[in-house]
Design an enzyme around this catalytic site. Sequence first.
Site, PDB file in Angstrom:
ATOM      1  N   TYR A 153      34.164  25.797  29.801  1.00  0.00           N
ATOM      2  CA  TYR A 153      34.776  25.347  28.555  1.00  0.00           C
ATOM      3  C   TYR A 153      35.934  26.275  28.207  1.00  0.00           C
ATOM      4  CZ  TYR A 153      35.228  24.251  23.559  1.00  0.00           C
ATOM      5  OH  TYR A 153      35.693  23.903  22.312  1.00  0.00           O
ATOM      6  N   ASP A 248      39.858  32.920  32.053  1.00  0.00           N
ATOM      7  CA  ASP A 248      39.498  32.757  30.649  1.00  0.00           C
ATOM      8  C   ASP A 248      38.422  33.793  30.323  1.00  0.00           C
ATOM      9  OD1 ASP A 248      38.473  32.074  28.193  1.00  0.00           O
ATOM     10  OD2 ASP A 248      38.269  29.935  28.630  1.00  0.00           O
ATOM     11  N   LYS A 276      37.413  36.421  20.643  1.00  0.00           N
ATOM     12  CA  LYS A 276      36.110  36.918  20.209  1.00  0.00           C
ATOM     13  C   LYS A 276      36.131  38.413  19.890  1.00  0.00           C
ATOM     14  CE  LYS A 276      33.586  33.146  22.419  1.00  0.00           C
ATOM     15  NZ  LYS A 276      33.269  32.379  21.212  1.00  0.00           N
TER      16      LYS A 276
END
Length: 436
Positions: A153, A248, A276
Amino acid sequence: MNGRQSSSPSSRRRSEALFARARAVMPGGVNSPVRAFKAVGGSPPFIASAQGCRLVDADGGEYIDYVGSWGPMILGHSRPEVVKAIQQTAARGSSYGAPTELEVDLAEKVCSLVPSIDMVRLVNSGTEATMSALRVARAFSGRDLIFKFDGCYHGHGDSFLVQAGSGSLTLGMADSPGVPADFTRHTVSLPFNDLEVLKEAFHKHRGKVGAVILEPVTGNMGVIVPAKKYLQGVLELCAENGAVAIFDEVMTGFRLAFGGAQQMYGLEAPLTCLGKILGGGMPLGAYGGRRDIMEMVAPQGPVYQAGTLSGNPVAVSAGLQTLSLLEALDPYSELARRSEKLCQGIRQSAEDHGIALQVQHCGSMFTVYFNDQPVRDLASAQRCDVKRFGAFHGRLLDRGVYLAPSQFEACFLSISHDQQVIERTLQAVDEVLSTL
């Protein structure tokens, strides 16, 4: 906090009332799909506050938190130094829409911690980072086609919602309505952890592939580590075929090591996406990489990308303080040790109770899969017993342990998850597994 158990489902009345109000004014009652608990049943506790590794819900129930805001809270919630940095910066102004010294400080810090990053652009989220990195990669390569991997994702950008993980996987949606077919025809999704399939795909689409994006250690179909030499093989195939490799590391960046998965595996990707932990719990993302690629970004180059709140001083101050503390504490080996102890304890309890499950972890990330075989890709992840996981999740929640509300997500430890917390968690896990 005194560590008392969570409120029982029957006593989560305020959370239930809040959820009813939310459903009337927000789709599904939430602002991000997995939070709605559809994958595990029941309704979510609404969180009122957090400290260290514990959450308190609107009814006063307490939980040991293994979600950690989906990864950012590696120092624990409400870390005093981070809170102070946020307060002091906000007092001087929450946003300027103009350059600040803080932005330069954070950019220099990122470039020093991640060897593959020569230049970096700050954005507002991991999704914005991946979307922007993809645009730059396509411009640099001069090609439109991209490869991604099943179950990985990369945010909700149109190009990525093909066999995506995270909430899309949890909700059983391989593709999202509203994404034009013209977008998805430029995206090919391949099995993760299979170099031969990637080689064949490059051969089939020779001279057309502009970028390959992947999570080096997946977290959005649960924690799956790459096969030996897989990541190196991906980088080599991209280089041989003129495609830009994008790692990613929104989830793994500063989580597995200072330099993320790339440091752990001794690799350097041309482009890297971060988020994050980078923002210390505030909305912040970034993409960066080789100087020749990043010089394509406006205003230095022709690839346009902008953001009113990019480099927001409050978010940047939280990120700077978080990274500075991580440098001072260097918690990674200890976090990995605690994670191993927790995961091994869960495995032992499952064996004692005759329950087939896999506990896969990397550093301070882990996933409990209700599967009788190791999980190495999306196909094996989808063989999990999601109903049994839902029961496991709900009964742990009733005992004050808050796991990610989906079989296909990572859980996270923070430095606040000490020996006592781990033992309390394992006690609850043993009690629950004895009832499944």
